[in-house]
Scaffold this motif. Structure first.
Motif, PDB file in Angstrom:
ATOM      1  N   VAL A 187       1.031  -1.302  -0.018  1.00  0.00           N
ATOM      2  CA  VAL A 187       0.100   0.168  -0.081  1.00  0.00           C
ATOM      3  C   VAL A 187       0.809   1.193   0.029  1.00  0.00           C
ATOM      4  CG1 VAL A 187      -1.764   1.379   1.309  1.00  0.00           C
ATOM      5  CG2 VAL A 187      -2.138  -1.304   1.123  1.00  0.00           C
TER       6      VAL A 187
ATOM      7  N   MET B 168      -8.072   1.796  -4.048  1.00  0.00           N
ATOM      8  CA  MET B 168      -8.889   1.141  -2.939  1.00  0.00           C
ATOM      9  C   MET B 168     -10.253   1.912  -2.538  1.00  0.00           C
ATOM     10  SD  MET B 168      -6.055  -0.671  -0.458  1.00  0.00           S
ATOM     11  CE  MET B 168      -5.554   0.724   0.232  1.00  0.00           C
TER      12      MET B 168
ATOM     13  N   ASN C 199      -4.614  -6.242   6.118  1.00  0.00           N
ATOM     14  CA  ASN C 199      -3.798  -5.106   6.008  1.00  0.00           C
ATOM     15  C   ASN C 199      -2.316  -5.540   7.057  1.00  0.00           C
ATOM     16  OD1 ASN C 199      -5.003  -5.460   8.692  1.00  0.00           O
ATOM     17  ND2 ASN C 199      -5.666  -3.435   8.811  1.00  0.00           N
ATOM     18  N   SER C 200      -1.549  -4.881   7.475  1.00  0.00           N
ATOM     19  CA  SER C 200      -0.404  -5.076   8.024  1.00  0.00           C
ATOM     20  C   SER C 200      -0.770  -6.008   9.272  1.00  0.00           C
ATOM     21  CB  SER C 200       0.660  -3.962   8.675  1.00  0.00           C
ATOM     22  OG  SER C 200       1.006  -3.214   7.538  1.00  0.00           O
TER      23      SER C 200
ATOM     24  N   TYR D 288       2.806   6.662   2.617  1.00  0.00           N
ATOM     25  CA  TYR D 288       2.750   7.259   4.104  1.00  0.00           C
ATOM     26  C   TYR D 288       3.845   8.303   4.175  1.00  0.00           C
ATOM     27  CZ  TYR D 288      -0.157   3.021   4.969  1.00  0.00           C
ATOM     28  OH  TYR D 288      -1.375   2.045   4.956  1.00  0.00           O
TER      29      TYR D 288
ATOM     30  N   LYS E 173      -0.436   4.275  -1.097  1.00  0.00           N
ATOM     31  CA  LYS E 173      -1.215   5.414  -0.770  1.00  0.00           C
ATOM     32  C   LYS E 173      -0.416   6.770  -0.001  1.00  0.00           C
ATOM     33  CE  LYS E 173      -3.827   3.863   2.726  1.00  0.00           C
ATOM     34  NZ  LYS E 173      -5.187   3.873   3.332  1.00  0.00           N
TER      35      LYS E 173
ATOM     36  N   ARG F 140      -2.279  -6.569   1.680  1.00  0.00           N
ATOM     37  CA  ARG F 140      -2.202  -5.167   1.482  1.00  0.00           C
ATOM     38  C   ARG F 140      -1.402  -4.705   2.748  1.00  0.00           C
ATOM     39  NH1 ARG F 140      -7.879  -6.125   1.021  1.00  0.00           N
ATOM     40  NH2 ARG F 140      -8.305  -4.670   2.837  1.00  0.00           N
ATOM     41  N   PRO F 141      -0.192  -4.732   2.638  1.00  0.00           N
ATOM     42  CA  PRO F 141       0.424  -4.255   3.930  1.00  0.00           C
ATOM     43  C   PRO F 141       1.085  -2.663   3.546  1.00  0.00           C
ATOM     44  CG  PRO F 141       2.075  -5.491   2.457  1.00  0.00           C
ATOM     45  CD  PRO F 141       0.761  -5.727   1.874  1.00  0.00           C
ATOM     46  N   GLY F 142       0.648  -1.954   4.445  1.00  0.00           N
ATOM     47  CA  GLY F 142       1.108  -0.595   4.735  1.00  0.00           C
ATOM     48  C   GLY F 142       2.000  -0.412   5.643  1.00  0.00           C
ATOM     49  N   VAL F 143       1.562   0.078   6.938  1.00  0.00           N
ATOM     50  CA  VAL F 143       2.350   0.768   7.882  1.00  0.00           C
ATOM     51  C   VAL F 143       3.635  -0.073   8.232  1.00  0.00           C
ATOM     52  CG1 VAL F 143       1.094  -0.198  10.006  1.00  0.00           C
ATOM     53  CG2 VAL F 143       2.270   2.009  10.082  1.00  0.00           C
TER      54      VAL F 143
ATOM     55  N   HIS G 278     -12.172  -5.350   4.314  1.00  0.00           N
ATOM     56  CA  HIS G 278     -10.827  -4.640   5.289  1.00  0.00           C
ATOM     57  C   HIS G 278     -11.336  -4.873   6.780  1.00  0.00           C
ATOM     58  CE1 HIS G 278      -7.677  -2.056   5.976  1.00  0.00           C
ATOM     59  NE2 HIS G 278      -8.533  -0.995   6.539  1.00  0.00           N
TER      60      HIS G 278
ATOM     61  N   TYR H 131       1.117   6.115  11.569  1.00  0.00           N
ATOM     62  CA  TYR H 131       0.699   6.494  10.224  1.00  0.00           C
ATOM     63  C   TYR H 131       0.539   8.017   9.996  1.00  0.00           C
ATOM     64  CZ  TYR H 131      -1.671   1.657  10.245  1.00  0.00           C
ATOM     65  OH  TYR H 131      -2.061   0.345  10.557  1.00  0.00           O
TER      66      TYR H 131
ATOM     67  N   LYS I 219     -15.945  -5.037  -3.528  1.00  0.00           N
ATOM     68  CA  LYS I 219     -15.669  -4.574  -2.341  1.00  0.00           C
ATOM     69  C   LYS I 219     -16.909  -4.711  -1.033  1.00  0.00           C
ATOM     70  CE  LYS I 219     -13.497  -2.366   1.295  1.00  0.00           C
ATOM     71  NZ  LYS I 219     -12.433  -1.227   1.764  1.00  0.00           N
TER      72      LYS I 219
ATOM     73  N   ARG J  90     -17.854   0.541   6.947  1.00  0.00           N
ATOM     74  CA  ARG J  90     -17.195   1.967   6.064  1.00  0.00           C
ATOM     75  C   ARG J  90     -17.584   1.828   4.533  1.00  0.00           C
ATOM     76  NH1 ARG J  90     -10.657   3.435   6.429  1.00  0.00           N
ATOM     77  NH2 ARG J  90     -10.648   1.903   5.110  1.00  0.00           N
TER      78      ARG J  90
END
Ligand SMILES: Cc1ncc(COP(=O)(O)O)c(C=O)c1O
Length: 372
Positions: free
Chosen positions: A37, A85, A204-205, A43, A39, A220-223, A165, A358, A129, A136
């Motif tokens: 991720v 997303m 996610n992470s 980060y 976006k 979908r890893p981000g942080v 999610h 984040y 989705k 959400r």
């Protein structure tokens, strides 16, 4: 550094980002793809350099929030599969086609709306989705199968996968995650009876590191890629085997010697109790150094933790360097990162600010040049 450069920058360690990618890879195993991720400019680290580095590590594509983020990456030459997303509406279909993007469709009516905007033999790959508990974005769980069935009848779109999610995965004790995994798994099973090739993504992470049952086909890893623990404060970044990826560096502009009883900065919110040396550092809230760090944050000077004193200004912060007698104008200061054990980790600054890592990295402003 050129003499004319302002002595404040964000040093981004792309090898550390790649290292953290492999922590995710080890957690999910070879059968599961990773789509980082990136976006919000990865980060705050810089989406284009991060994408260029991670594509060498075997990514399955990338995820962004907005169509314009995806367009900027495409124009920088990032050709991997690109998922959008949360920032898609059918009015953006033309761009999605032109830049070969794969949107998450979050509302039932979007299937027809997209298909009506696609011409000729073009087919847009889309993801259904579904809201499995986040409350959400997404099609309600109890309508998901009917929506999927209706979308398969439209020309111009092809439903390649189903996604959802996790709401509470950062808290390993929260039973909602298992409930979400079960709801999602059951939906995936039903939809795969219709299309065995449908791919599924939930994690996610936090899902990657704490919930093996949530991995499905791609994650979908981000942080975690950027060095923040997705499980903070339950599990710290070191325990997850992550590396810090950013070092926010500045320099001392001037040192003031103040006698006991003198106050300093806007509002005189800090009064020195002893003869003190106060270093003024070239950073402030105009750079994203949060004003709530006034009289609360700390930086590292000469290997010593020194407290931020007085109010954070737009371009300057005051730091008490009385305990670092060698400190002088021009010396470097670590605002974030630095060398262990005195380093300021992303999670620690987030804790001072009562927020998440984040927000800390995203807030580092564009006035701070990135160095890779
Ligand atoms: C839909 C979705 N998936 C994945 C992520 C990545 O989450 P994290 O940074 O916690 O890994 C986000 C980030 O907010 C998201 O919105």
């Amino acid at each position: 550094m050129n003499a004319e450069d302002r002595p404040t920058w964000l040093s981004v360690d792309l090898d550390a980002v790649a290292f953290n990618f492999h922590v995710a890879k080890t957690a999910v195993g070879d059968s599961c793809q990773i789509r980082p991720v990136i976006k919000a400019d990865a980060y705050g680290l810089g989406a284009i350099p991060v994408a260029r580095r991670l594509r060498q590590e075997g990514v399955g594509g990338f995820c962004v929030a907005l169509v314009e983020e995806a367009v900027a990456l495409r124009e920088a030459g990032i050709q991997e599969s690109m998922v959008v997303m949360s920032g898609f509406s059918p009015a953006l279909t033309e761009k999605v086609v032109a830049y070969r993007l794969e949107p998450f469709l979050t509302r039932a009516e979007y299937g027809l709306a997209v298909s009506q905007r696609v011409s000729g033999s073009t087919v847009v790959p889309v993801y259904l989705k579904v809201d499995t508990g986040m409350g959400r974005l997404g099609v309600p769980l109890d309508q998901a199968v009917a929506v999927y069935d209706s979308w398969t009848r439209f020309e111009g779109i092809h439903v390649v996968g189903v996604v959802s999610h996790l709401a509470c995965a950062d808290d390993p004790d929260n039973p909602e995650t298992d409930r979400q995994i079960k709801r999602f798994a059951s939906l995936v099973e039903t939809l795969r009876q219709r299309n065995p090739d449908l791919v599924a993504s939930l994690s996610n992470s936090a899902g990657i590191m704490a919930h093996p049952g949530a991995h499905f086909d791609w994650v979908r890893p981000g942080v975690m890629l950027y060095g923040g623990s997705p499980l903070y404060p339950h599990t710290h970044w070191q325990a997850l085997g992550l590396r810090q990826t950013i070092h926010w560096v500045s320099h001392i502009v001037q040192i003031q010697n103040l006698s006991a009883g003198r106050s300093l900065g806007y509002g005189h919110t800090f009064t020195v109790q002893r003869v003190s040396r106060i270093a003024w550092i070239s950073v402030g809230y105009g750079d994203g150094y949060n004003r709530h760090l006034s009289n609360r944050g700390a930086v590292v000077v000469g290997g010593v933790r020194c407290p931020v004193v007085g109010r954070v200004c737009m371009d300057l912060i005051g730091v008490d360097v009385t305990d670092v007698p060698t400190a002088c104008a021009g010396d470097p200061v670590a605002l974030l990162g630095g060398d262990a054990p005195r380093m300021v980790a992303l999670d620690e600054m987030a804790q001072w600010l009562d927020t998440l890592s984040y927000e800390v990295s995203c807030a580092i402003g564009q006035r701070v040049p990135r160095r890779y």
